[in-house]
Design an enzyme around this catalytic site. Structure first.
Site, PDB file in Angstrom:
ATOM      1  N   TRP A   1     -12.239  13.543   3.551  1.00  0.00           N
ATOM      2  CA  TRP A   1     -12.039  12.245   2.906  1.00  0.00           C
ATOM      3  C   TRP A   1     -12.653  12.091   1.516  1.00  0.00           C
ATOM      4  CZ3 TRP A   1      -8.582   9.086   5.148  1.00  0.00           C
ATOM      5  CH2 TRP A   1      -8.248   9.346   6.473  1.00  0.00           C
TER       6      TRP A   1
ATOM      7  N   GLU B   1      -3.339   7.115   1.945  1.00  0.00           N
ATOM      8  CA  GLU B   1      -3.740   7.432   3.325  1.00  0.00           C
ATOM      9  C   GLU B   1      -2.532   7.578   4.243  1.00  0.00           C
ATOM     10  OE1 GLU B   1      -6.616   4.284   4.162  1.00  0.00           O
ATOM     11  OE2 GLU B   1      -8.199   5.560   3.356  1.00  0.00           O
TER      12      GLU B   1
ATOM     13  N   GLU C   1     -16.539  -3.822   7.506  1.00  0.00           N
ATOM     14  CA  GLU C   1     -16.214  -2.471   7.967  1.00  0.00           C
ATOM     15  C   GLU C   1     -17.380  -1.490   7.813  1.00  0.00           C
ATOM     16  OE1 GLU C   1     -12.770  -0.804   6.080  1.00  0.00           O
ATOM     17  OE2 GLU C   1     -13.089   1.180   6.956  1.00  0.00           O
TER      18      GLU C   1
ATOM     19  N   LYS D   1       0.888  -1.171   0.000  1.00  0.00           N
ATOM     20  CA  LYS D   1       0.000   0.000   0.000  1.00  0.00           C
ATOM     21  C   LYS D   1       0.917   1.209   0.000  1.00  0.00           C
ATOM     22  CE  LYS D   1      -3.452   2.414   2.894  1.00  0.00           C
ATOM     23  NZ  LYS D   1      -4.452   2.293   3.969  1.00  0.00           N
TER      24      LYS D   1
ATOM     25  N   ASP E   1     -14.812   2.770  -1.273  1.00  0.00           N
ATOM     26  CA  ASP E   1     -14.228   1.972  -0.202  1.00  0.00           C
ATOM     27  C   ASP E   1     -15.241   1.005   0.421  1.00  0.00           C
ATOM     28  OD1 ASP E   1     -12.397   1.066   1.595  1.00  0.00           O
ATOM     29  OD2 ASP E   1     -12.399   2.841   2.876  1.00  0.00           O
TER      30      ASP E   1
HETATM   31  C1  GCU Z   1     -10.198   2.026   4.522  1.00  0.00           C
HETATM   32  C2  GCU Z   1     -10.102   1.601   5.936  1.00  0.00           C
HETATM   33  C3  GCU Z   1      -8.698   1.651   6.428  1.00  0.00           C
HETATM   34  C4  GCU Z   1      -7.811   0.851   5.487  1.00  0.00           C
HETATM   35  C5  GCU Z   1      -7.993   1.311   4.074  1.00  0.00           C
HETATM   36  C6  GCU Z   1      -7.254   0.456   3.069  1.00  0.00           C
HETATM   37  O1  GCU Z   1      -9.907   3.377   4.379  1.00  0.00           O
HETATM   38  O2  GCU Z   1     -10.928   2.405   6.742  1.00  0.00           O
HETATM   39  O3  GCU Z   1      -8.672   1.131   7.717  1.00  0.00           O
HETATM   40  O4  GCU Z   1      -6.494   0.966   5.853  1.00  0.00           O
HETATM   41  O5  GCU Z   1      -9.321   1.275   3.738  1.00  0.00           O
HETATM   42  O6  GCU Z   1      -7.910  -0.317   2.380  1.00  0.00           O
HETATM   43  O7  GCU Z   1      -6.051   0.550   2.936  1.00  0.00           O
END
Ligand code: GCU
Length: 666
Positions: free
Chosen positions: A529, A274, A381, A270, A353
């Site tokens: 967001w 974020e 989630e 990743k 998401d």
């Molecule tokens: C969402 C989720 C995060 C996670 C992210 C991802 O934003 O809330 O906790 O890290 O997805 O898929 O990387």
């Protein structure tokens, strides 16, 4: 006493098939009998048949060479293919690989566990080839034992920054192999400091042991990688993918890692997402980052799975031009074809998401020259935290069946990720998984159907949601037809019911930002967001047409025109693509506002109905399961009622338009 449930490897006593003489002998051919997967398969077969039917089968091994007819076609798939046939005095399982034999064994055990007749099932010969080359589970487990978005206890891989290996680990491998999973990422994609050390001497022995256990069940171990490991643990001051020192460091590191963990399949990354580090920091592209790592791991047959979840998470809510939905495509499409052949781009099913309803990511069907993997989430989630029942397999079926129009034929998402469309070798499907160390593994016992179902669907995309649900119930709860039907009838509509009492018409979100559970209509509305509903007193929705953000145009035709036009756009996604007045008439004939009222009142009522059906099972099923799900239903109803009342009141107050049916709005 065991600290965890056996779920579908519990092998309880069964009545059917007791007079089937062929089950007394198994003829296994094609694979090497010394292969440790074959040994585990034999062990499983013996354990299962003894427990279910009190049969101790004799095992006879045939030729190690694969039978002619199952060797043609694409190599990677065929190696996991199996064939089961009945001979006069035995059941024959043939496969070229140990994994295929193991899957064949699980097929037989499933047939027995579901009390389907062996004779009927295999008389004509059954040949199965997994639909997807890679069928993976991604754990979001942290080294301290917590699980990001985990709703079923703590990690069973990590306690206090140590890797734990025990009986549960092996049973986990058995359990997921039984549904066809062949790859597992054990740590969170957000690789925080401690987890960066997973690729250091401190953890190699444990990882080697874990990798070996997995390998015995045909599962490859993968790790999430910290893109900035050169800085975090390497003592360098850069993670620039084109920097010679960075490359040299990774070369040494990967040589060490693959020497110490020979079973390792590769890494999930990743990057630039974020707050995670990535090549953008150095003015480089995603291609630069992914290819640098891929080139280095190639000599160890390693693969780099690179996530496409790259977007601006610091948006100004006033800005209506920037659209988070566009980001995946904008960031990854321009470089289609530039990724090396051991890179796979992992794409979330929707552009946002894991909301309860989203359109399919336009990258799926956009990218034509790049290996692709679909990412779904069985961790609930945004779909009820494994408190609310939400059987997700119907959703996954829709995703897989979506026609992308990337080619004249063979153009569904299922075709693309299986390698059919573009003949990719590295591709498949991954789920962010829903397990933890709770007794029943998934918090709500019924959430086990998502774990079971994901594996079964990844292996056989042709299976129906109903077949899968039935199997789950028969294997883990009851053989009583009425009970089976009743639970299947709870599972099947549960996703749509959840959708009805939560956010309407594809708009998504409206959740409590801190937890993502529970209603908060404006929870994300003025946040950074990029997740807005844009409701005012006249209407609601995001204009993603050619007059708005243009997102709809990222699709191939005719999908682009369909989504771009509110008259053609399917109702369930209409607010994702359009800002519409509350009085706009949907295809259903209802106005947007009346649709909101109706679905919310009905959704809550339907949830109550599900709970009622469940309560009727008292005394008919195991008490522990009954109590567990009952307690969850109590919480689900509180949640559903809050959603219903808050959403209806919010939109009544915004629009001033009363409910046609005059029901109570607060
Ligand atoms: C969402 C989720 C995060 C996670 C992210 C991802 O934003 O809330 O906790 O890290 O997805 O898929 O990387």
């Amino acid at each position: 006493m065991k600290t965890y449930a056996d779920l579908w490897i519990g092998y309880k006593e069964r009545k059917a098939n007791r007079d089937c003489t062929q089950l007394g002998k198994f003829y296994l051919s094609g694979a090497d009998k010394a292969d440790k997967i074959v040994k585990n398969a034999v062990e499983e077969l013996k354990t299962g048949l003894k427990a279910m039917l009190d049969v101790e089968p004799k095992i006879v091994f045939g030729e190690a060479a694969a039978p002619e007819e199952i060797t043609n076609g694409k190599a990677i798939l065929d190696s996991e293919e199996y064939r089961i046939s009945l001979r006069e005095d035995c059941v024959a399982i043939e496969s070229k690989s140990g994994a295929g034999i193991l899957y064949g064994v699980f097929d037989v055990l499933r047939t027995v566990a579901c009390e389907k007749e062996i004779g009927k099932t295999y008389a004509a010969g059954k040949r199965v080839r997994p639909a997807n080359p890679l069928r993976m589970l991604d754990h979001w487990d942290n080294m301290d034992g917590s699980i990001e978005r985990g709703y079923s206890g703590e990690s069973f891989f990590y306690v206090n920054n140590e890797i734990v290996i025990n009986e549960r680990t092996r049973d986990y491998a058995r359990m997921i192999a039984a549904v066809g999973i062949n790859g597992v990422v054990i740590n969170n994609v957000n690789v925080k400091q401690a987890a960066s050390y997973m690729i250091t001497d401190r953890y190699f022995d444990k990882l080697t042991e874990l990798g070996e256990i997995f390998a015995g069940y045909g599962i490859r171990l993968f790790l999430s990688l910290n893109y900035a490991s050169t800085i975090e643990i390497g003592g360098l001051d850069s993670a620039d993918p084109l920097d010679e020192n960075v490359i040299a460091w990774w070369k040494d590191k990967m040589a060490e890692v693959f020497r110490r963990i020979p079973t390792l399949g590769g890494f999930l990354v990743k990057a630039d997402s974020e707050g995670r580090p990535g090549p953008f920091t150095y003015g480089r592209t995603q291609v630069d980052g992914a290819n640098m790592l891929a080139d280095i791991v190639k000599e160890y047959n390693g693969i780099i799975i690179w996530r496409c979840f790259v977007y601006n998470c610091r948006q100004d809510w006033r800005d209506k031009k920037t659209d988070r939905a566009r980001a995946g495509y904008d960031n990854f499409m321009p470089m289609d074809g530039d990724y090396h052949d051991n890179v796979i781009l992992q794409i979330k099913n929707g552009p946002m998401d894991f909301q309860i309803r989203e359109p399919i990511s336009p990258l799926l069907g956009g990218l034509k020259k790049t290996n692709q993997m679909l990412e779904v989430q069985i961790a609930q989630e945004y779909t009820g935290h494994q408190i609310d029942v939400c059987y997700l397999i119907p959703e996954f079926k829709e995703i897989l069946g979506f026609k992308t129009y990337c080619k004249e034929s063979d153009d569904t998402v299922a075709d693309i990720i299986s390698g059919n469309t573009f003949e990719n070798r590295y591709c498949g499907i991954a789920a962010v998984t829903n397990t933890g160390n709770d007794f029943n593994w998934t918090g709500n016992y019924l959430a086990g159907a998502n774990l079971y179902g994901f594996g079964r669907l990844a292996f056989g995309t042709g299976l129906s949601s109903k077949e899968i649900a039935e199997e789950f119930v028969r294997m883990t709860i009851s053989q009583d037809k009425e009970v089976v039907d009743q639970i299947v009838n709870i599972l099947l509509p549960s996703r749509e019911i959840y959708e009805r009492y939560t956010s309407p018409l594809g708009i998504g979100w409206m959740v409590q930002p801190a937890t993502h559970y529970g209603c908060s209509v404006d929870g994300y509305e003025y946040d950074r967001w990029g997740t807005y509903h844009r409701a005012d007193h006249l209407g609601i929705g995001v204009d993603r047409t050619d007059k708005g953000t243009g997102y709809a145009l990222q699709y191939n035709e005719p999908n682009a025109s369909m989504y771009n036009d509110p008259e053609k756009c399917p109702d369930e996604l209409v607010l994702f693509f359009h800002h519409l007045p509350y009085t706009h008439k949907l295809h259903s004939g209802k106005t947007v506002i009346q649709h909101i009222y109706d679905t919310h009142f009905e959704g809550y009522e339907e949830a109550r109905q599900l709970a009622k059906e469940w309560y009727q099972l008292k005394g008919k099923i195991d008490d522990v399961i009954f109590e567990n799900v009952s307690e969850r239903f109590e919480r689900q109803l509180i949640n559903a009622r809050e959603w219903c009342d808050q959403v209806n009141s919010y939109f009544f107050r915004k629009s001033g338009i009363p409910d046609e049916k005059g029901r109570q709005i607060w």
